[in-house]
Design a protein around this motif. Sequence first.
Motif, PDB file in Angstrom:
ATOM      1  N   PRO A 129       0.786  -1.367  -0.080  1.00 14.81           N
ATOM      2  CA  PRO A 129       0.012   0.217  -0.078  1.00 14.81           C
ATOM      3  C   PRO A 129       0.769   0.976  -0.188  1.00 14.81           C
ATOM      4  CG  PRO A 129      -0.606  -2.164   1.606  1.00 14.81           C
ATOM      5  CD  PRO A 129       0.187  -2.309   0.962  1.00 14.81           C
ATOM      6  N   VAL A 130       1.433   1.274   1.240  1.00 11.25           N
ATOM      7  CA  VAL A 130       2.763   2.371   1.153  1.00 11.25           C
ATOM      8  C   VAL A 130       3.049   2.775  -0.050  1.00 11.25           C
ATOM      9  CG1 VAL A 130       5.004   3.110   1.808  1.00 11.25           C
ATOM     10  CG2 VAL A 130       2.843   2.026   3.483  1.00 11.25           C
ATOM     11  N   LEU A 131       4.138   1.816  -0.384  1.00 12.21           N
ATOM     12  CA  LEU A 131       4.538   1.431  -2.225  1.00 12.21           C
ATOM     13  C   LEU A 131       4.385   2.259  -3.405  1.00 12.21           C
ATOM     14  CD1 LEU A 131       7.617  -1.340  -1.603  1.00 12.21           C
ATOM     15  CD2 LEU A 131       7.813   0.726  -1.116  1.00 12.21           C
ATOM     16  N   GLY A 254      22.869  -2.991  -5.052  1.00 14.03           N
ATOM     17  CA  GLY A 254      22.175  -3.788  -6.159  1.00 14.03           C
ATOM     18  C   GLY A 254      21.361  -4.072  -5.634  1.00 14.03           C
ATOM     19  N   THR A 255      20.948  -4.655  -4.790  1.00 22.08           N
ATOM     20  CA  THR A 255      19.268  -4.853  -4.052  1.00 22.08           C
ATOM     21  C   THR A 255      18.390  -3.576  -3.968  1.00 22.08           C
ATOM     22  OG1 THR A 255      20.347  -6.840  -2.349  1.00 22.08           O
ATOM     23  CG2 THR A 255      18.403  -6.057  -2.603  1.00 22.08           C
ATOM     24  N   ILE A 256      19.470  -2.567  -3.586  1.00 25.05           N
ATOM     25  CA  ILE A 256      18.344  -1.693  -2.526  1.00 25.05           C
ATOM     26  C   ILE A 256      18.045  -0.615  -3.862  1.00 25.05           C
ATOM     27  CG2 ILE A 256      18.136   0.393  -2.029  1.00 25.05           C
ATOM     28  CD1 ILE A 256      19.735   0.093   0.229  1.00 25.05           C
ATOM     29  N   THR A 257      18.708  -0.703  -4.716  1.00 26.63           N
ATOM     30  CA  THR A 257      18.819   0.409  -6.579  1.00 26.63           C
ATOM     31  C   THR A 257      17.549  -0.567  -7.377  1.00 26.63           C
ATOM     32  OG1 THR A 257      21.328   0.663  -6.207  1.00 26.63           O
ATOM     33  CG2 THR A 257      19.993   0.533  -8.266  1.00 26.63           C
ATOM     34  N   SER A 259      15.478  -2.307  -6.099  1.00 20.97           N
ATOM     35  CA  SER A 259      14.389  -2.408  -5.424  1.00 20.97           C
ATOM     36  C   SER A 259      13.226  -0.513  -6.237  1.00 20.97           C
ATOM     37  CB  SER A 259      13.766  -2.494  -4.367  1.00 20.97           C
ATOM     38  OG  SER A 259      14.598  -3.894  -3.644  1.00 20.97           O
ATOM     39  N   ILE A 260      14.129   0.061  -5.476  1.00 21.28           N
ATOM     40  CA  ILE A 260      13.530   1.626  -6.429  1.00 21.28           C
ATOM     41  C   ILE A 260      13.192   1.823  -7.686  1.00 21.28           C
ATOM     42  CG2 ILE A 260      14.102   3.532  -5.919  1.00 21.28           C
ATOM     43  CD1 ILE A 260      15.824   3.677  -4.026  1.00 21.28           C
ATOM     44  N   ASN A 306      16.735  -8.731 -10.211  1.00 22.35           N
ATOM     45  CA  ASN A 306      16.007  -9.624 -10.051  1.00 22.35           C
ATOM     46  C   ASN A 306      15.113  -8.847  -8.641  1.00 22.35           C
ATOM     47  OD1 ASN A 306      16.052 -12.064 -11.335  1.00 22.35           O
ATOM     48  ND2 ASN A 306      15.861 -13.450  -9.632  1.00 22.35           N
ATOM     49  N   ALA A 307      15.847  -8.074  -8.275  1.00 23.85           N
ATOM     50  CA  ALA A 307      15.623  -7.091  -6.938  1.00 23.85           C
ATOM     51  C   ALA A 307      14.064  -6.057  -7.256  1.00 23.85           C
ATOM     52  CB  ALA A 307      16.442  -6.671  -6.193  1.00 23.85           C
TER      53      ALA A 307
END
Length: 503
Positions: A129-131, A254-257, A259-260, A306-307
Motif C-alpha cells: 500500500p505504501v509503495l 544492487g538490491t536497494i537500487t 527495488s527502487i 531480480n530485486a
Amino acid sequence: MEFIYYFGDVFSPLSFALLLGGTIGGLILGATPGLSPTMAVALLIPFTFQLEAVQGLILLGAAYTSTVAGGAVSAILLKIPGAPANIATTLDGHTMAKKGQGARALQLSFLASAVGGVFGVLLLIFLTPVLAQWALAFGPSHLFWLAILGVTVIGSLDSDSVVKGLLSGCIGLWLATIGFDDIMGAQRFIFHPSLGGGINIIAALIGLFAIPQVLTMFAKGRKTQGAEVIEVQKHSVGKAAGELVRNPRALTIGTITGSIIGLIPGVGGQIAGLVAYDQTKKFSPDQDKFGTGHPEGVIAAESANNAMVGPSLVPLLTLSIPGSPTAAVLLGGLLIHGIFPGTDLFDNHPDVAWTFINSMLIGQILMCIFGLYVAGLAARVAQVPQSVMAAVVLGLSVFGAYSVQSSMGDVYVMACLGVMMFFLERYGFSAAPLVLGLILGPIAEANFIQGSMIANASVGMGPYFLGGPLNIFLMVVVAASVAYSVWTELRTRKVQNAVEVQS
C-alpha cells in the motif's frame, strides 16, 4: 500477515508442479538469446487458458522470475545478454568466464539474484500500500529526469573516457529516434524498409554484443586456437556464498537500487542492473578492477535485476499500472481470467493475489537451487574451441534476432549494428553505453513530449520541469553524477601520469 494463511496453497500438487516447470523452463528460455522475459511470459499465456487463475499466474510468475536470472547464463558464457536486464552482467561476468571462472561467476549471479529477488518480493508483501502511493508520485517530468540520470550514468560505464562514454550514449539516443514519431507520425531516418518500425532492442542487443565478438574470433583464425585453451576452474557453492557475504556493499547497493527502480512504472530491469553496476563502481575502492572480471560487478547487476521483479508488480496489483513490459503481459493474464487488479484485489480475490505472491517467493529459491546445479556444467562452454564457438554464437544470434518478430529485417539491423560496433570498439568505444542510450531514448522522448503538453496547458514548461522537490532532487543527482564521473577520470589520469613520471 494474511499471506501466511495462503502459503500452503503453493504446495498443492498441480500448483507446485507448475512452479517447478515454470522455473526450469524460464531458466532455459532466459539463457536463449533473443527470448526476453516479456516474450517468455507471453509465449506461456496460451497454456494458462485451461488452468485456474491462480495456477496460471503461478506459471507466469515463475517464468518471469527465472527468465531474468537465466539471462545471466548466456551473458556470462557467450557475452550475449539473455535479456536487456543482463547487459551489466556481461561487463565482468564474461571476462571471468574467459579466465576459466565461469562456474564462479554463475554461482555468484544466481546467489545474488536469489537474495535480491527475495528482498523484492518481501517488499511486495509488506509494503504494497505504501509503495503504491510512492510509485504514483512519478509523473512525466520525473520520469524524464530519471531517464536523463540514466544518460549521465553512461559517462563512466565500461569506458576509460567520459567523453567516449557520452558519445556512445549519444549514438544510442540517435538510434532510438529511427522510425516513426509516436506523436506526429513523421518518418525519421527511415532509409530502409527494415527500419520502419524502429530498431528492436533485442536485435540491437544481440548485434552490439555478440557480432563484434564473433568477428574477433573469426579474425584470430584457427592457427591460434591451441594457445587459447581455457582451463575451467572448479568452484564450490560454499565458496561462492562466502564471497557473496564478503561483498555486502555490492549486494546492498544492487538490491536497494533494483527495488527502487523496479517500483517506478515504465523504467524496467535493464536500467536497474546498469545503474546498480555504476553506483557500486563509484562507491568501490577498487574501481580499476571493474570490467576486468571483478565479482562485485556480477553481484551488483544480478541482485538489482531480480530485486526489481517484486516491486515492479506493486503498481500492477494495486493501481492497475504495469511497472514493466513483462508486468503488462501479466496484466493480460489476469484479465483473461476475469480478474481486474486494483485497490480491491486483495479484498475480492485474496486467494489469487497472495498465493501468486507466495509462489514468487518460493520460485526465487527454486531458481537459485536449479541455477547452482547447472552452473558447473554450463561453465564448460568456455572449453569449446573458439572456431566452433564463433559459429555457434553466430547461429544463436541470427536465431535470436529473427525470433523476436519473425523478420529478416531485424537480422539485417543486427548485422549492421554488430559490424559498426566492431570498428567502434577498436577506438575505445563501448557497447554498454550505446545500448543504454538506445533504451533510454524512447523513455526520455515520450515523457518530455507528454510533460510538455501538460505544462503548456497548465503552469508552463519551466515550473513543470524545474519545480517541485522531486524534480529538484533528480536534477541535483544528475549534476552530481556528471561531476563525479569527470572528477574520477581526472583523478585516474593524474595517478597514471604520476606513475609514468616515477618510472
